[in-house]
Design an enzyme around this catalytic site. Sequence first.
Site, PDB file in Angstrom:
ATOM      1  N   ASP A 200      -9.178   1.211 -10.778  1.00 30.27           N
ATOM      2  CA  ASP A 200      -8.700   0.770 -12.091  1.00 30.27           C
ATOM      3  C   ASP A 200      -8.145  -0.646 -12.026  1.00 30.27           C
ATOM      4  O   ASP A 200      -7.753  -1.134 -10.963  1.00 30.27           O
ATOM      5  CB  ASP A 200      -7.635   1.730 -12.630  1.00 30.27           C
ATOM      6  CG  ASP A 200      -6.461   1.916 -11.672  1.00 30.27           C
ATOM      7  OD1 ASP A 200      -6.684   1.886 -10.441  1.00 30.27           O
ATOM      8  OD2 ASP A 200      -5.327   2.101 -12.141  1.00 30.27           O
TER       9      ASP A 200
ATOM     10  N   GLU B 201      -4.766   4.465 -10.362  1.00 31.65           N
ATOM     11  CA  GLU B 201      -3.693   4.255  -9.383  1.00 31.65           C
ATOM     12  C   GLU B 201      -2.528   3.501 -10.002  1.00 31.65           C
ATOM     13  O   GLU B 201      -1.377   3.714  -9.636  1.00 31.65           O
ATOM     14  CB  GLU B 201      -4.239   3.484  -8.174  1.00 31.65           C
ATOM     15  CG  GLU B 201      -3.300   3.457  -6.972  1.00 31.65           C
ATOM     16  CD  GLU B 201      -2.169   2.444  -7.072  1.00 31.65           C
ATOM     17  OE1 GLU B 201      -1.096   2.688  -6.502  1.00 31.65           O
ATOM     18  OE2 GLU B 201      -2.372   1.395  -7.722  1.00 31.65           O
ATOM     19  N   GLU B 202      -2.828   2.618 -10.950  1.00 34.54           N
ATOM     20  CA  GLU B 202      -1.794   1.793 -11.560  1.00 34.54           C
ATOM     21  C   GLU B 202      -0.991   2.535 -12.626  1.00 34.54           C
ATOM     22  O   GLU B 202      -0.033   1.978 -13.166  1.00 34.54           O
ATOM     23  CB  GLU B 202      -2.425   0.548 -12.204  1.00 34.54           C
ATOM     24  CG  GLU B 202      -3.170  -0.361 -11.233  1.00 34.54           C
ATOM     25  CD  GLU B 202      -2.250  -1.143 -10.308  1.00 34.54           C
ATOM     26  OE1 GLU B 202      -1.007  -0.994 -10.426  1.00 34.54           O
ATOM     27  OE2 GLU B 202      -2.766  -1.883  -9.465  1.00 34.54           O
TER      28      GLU B 202
ATOM     29  N   ARG C  89       1.274   0.371  10.532  1.00 32.43           N
ATOM     30  CA  ARG C  89       2.442   0.816  11.283  1.00 32.43           C
ATOM     31  C   ARG C  89       2.604   2.319  11.078  1.00 32.43           C
ATOM     32  O   ARG C  89       2.154   2.876  10.071  1.00 32.43           O
ATOM     33  CB  ARG C  89       3.715   0.080  10.829  1.00 32.43           C
ATOM     34  CG  ARG C  89       4.175   0.455   9.439  1.00 32.43           C
ATOM     35  CD  ARG C  89       5.296  -0.452   8.926  1.00 32.43           C
ATOM     36  NE  ARG C  89       6.439  -0.514   9.785  1.00 32.43           N
ATOM     37  CZ  ARG C  89       7.461   0.345   9.760  1.00 32.43           C
ATOM     38  NH1 ARG C  89       7.441   1.364   8.916  1.00 32.43           N
ATOM     39  NH2 ARG C  89       8.491   0.206  10.551  1.00 32.43           N
TER      40      ARG C  89
ATOM     41  N   HIS D 198      -1.061  -8.769  -8.576  1.00 35.53           N
ATOM     42  CA  HIS D 198      -0.605  -8.589  -9.960  1.00 35.53           C
ATOM     43  C   HIS D 198      -0.330  -9.916 -10.660  1.00 35.53           C
ATOM     44  O   HIS D 198       0.271  -9.938 -11.734  1.00 35.53           O
ATOM     45  CB  HIS D 198       0.635  -7.683 -10.035  1.00 35.53           C
ATOM     46  CG  HIS D 198       0.351  -6.245  -9.727  1.00 35.53           C
ATOM     47  ND1 HIS D 198       1.058  -5.204 -10.302  1.00 35.53           N
ATOM     48  CD2 HIS D 198      -0.555  -5.655  -8.923  1.00 35.53           C
ATOM     49  CE1 HIS D 198       0.596  -4.056  -9.856  1.00 35.53           C
ATOM     50  NE2 HIS D 198      -0.395  -4.310  -9.004  1.00 35.53           N
TER      51      HIS D 198
END
Length: 403
Positions: A80, A138-139, A180, A366
């Site tokens: 998206d 996802e947003e 990580r 963004h």
Amino acid sequence: MNKKVKDALRLIAPEVLNIRRHLHQYPELSGEEVETSKLIQERLAAYHIPFETGFAKTGVLGIVEGGQPGGTIALRADFDALPIQEENNDAFTSVHPNIMHACGHDAHTAMLLGAGYILNQVKELLPGKILLVFQPAEEKSPIGGAKPMMDDGVFKTHIPDVIFGQHVWPDLPVGQIGIRAGEMMGNSDRFVITVTGSGGHASMPHQTVDAVVAASQIVTALQSIVSRKLNPLDAVVLTIGKLDGGYRYNVIADVVTLEGTLRTFRNETKQQAKAHLYAISESVAKAMGAEAKVVYYDGYPATVNSRKWANLVKKTAQAALGEEGTPDIQPSLGGEDFARYLEKYPGAFFWLGTQLKNKEWQKPLHDPGFSLNEDALSIGTELMTNIAIEALYMLKNEKWTAS
């Protein structure tokens, strides 16, 4: 195997680039990714990869069946875009007003399609199954697309032993990844505080309860949560991003709305900060003669990598990029919907370096001017491919050892 992967990558790399540019030019917002979903399905069909649909409206699951029995690996990409007006001038700049792939989800999708193509070319050599998870929304925090995908049964028939995801990362140069064990991304919550007083004429403040003054005091007081209420060794960010209220210059406002976000890694820290948020907002407002109502939205949980699978990602990346390809990194307090998967399945989420050659031109995620170095597309495609292969063989070796 390695030669077959390299040969397939050379064939698919130009298409990965073209898919990324096409998706960038024709972005779609969360929950509206109809054409994007169609493109994914068309490409999977062209690659002769079976797929299923019906997950979170536009989600797609591709299935690469290996030629030998074994475990199941899932690879996820989101697709998206964001409600942002693009300010770039590329030939493939978004043609849709106020919609832009400013977070690299176009690249994620293109690379996963490329990885799916390669894996399908070598499937007879694979000991197990690979799931290609193409996820919408996802947003769309705090709901997101991962949970609806799982609620709709994306893993009902095919259950992953491990899941991996990657995200483009403009802070890292091409040829490096960020990985990580433990916390990779943060809890991402938001809140709305409505401050109610009583309005009136600006020349007669004694007849009013000024909601602007009360809200301003709350904004200032909330900063003490991080500086004085919590352990300074715990990572916490509290931001008021929007303040809305008032009518005009000579009217004292009766209502002001504050909107903000709270970012943490540890759930214990989050609950402490949340409690202080309520207490400070309500007590400061009361002291000013006003009232504060807090509405808190629990967003995405922290993205926490399994040590075992983070190490596999690191070793796989080092085999391709050298030890300098996996520098030590600090986690980010940015939120990520991939965390929903990691709450249920072991796995790892990593960052793919996509920094522009001229760092001065680089804009952050963004941003209306965000752009990525497309040299990273082949690296990300190959890396996802090899991670899936290495994970399948690790699962197979573990089974041999156990037996």
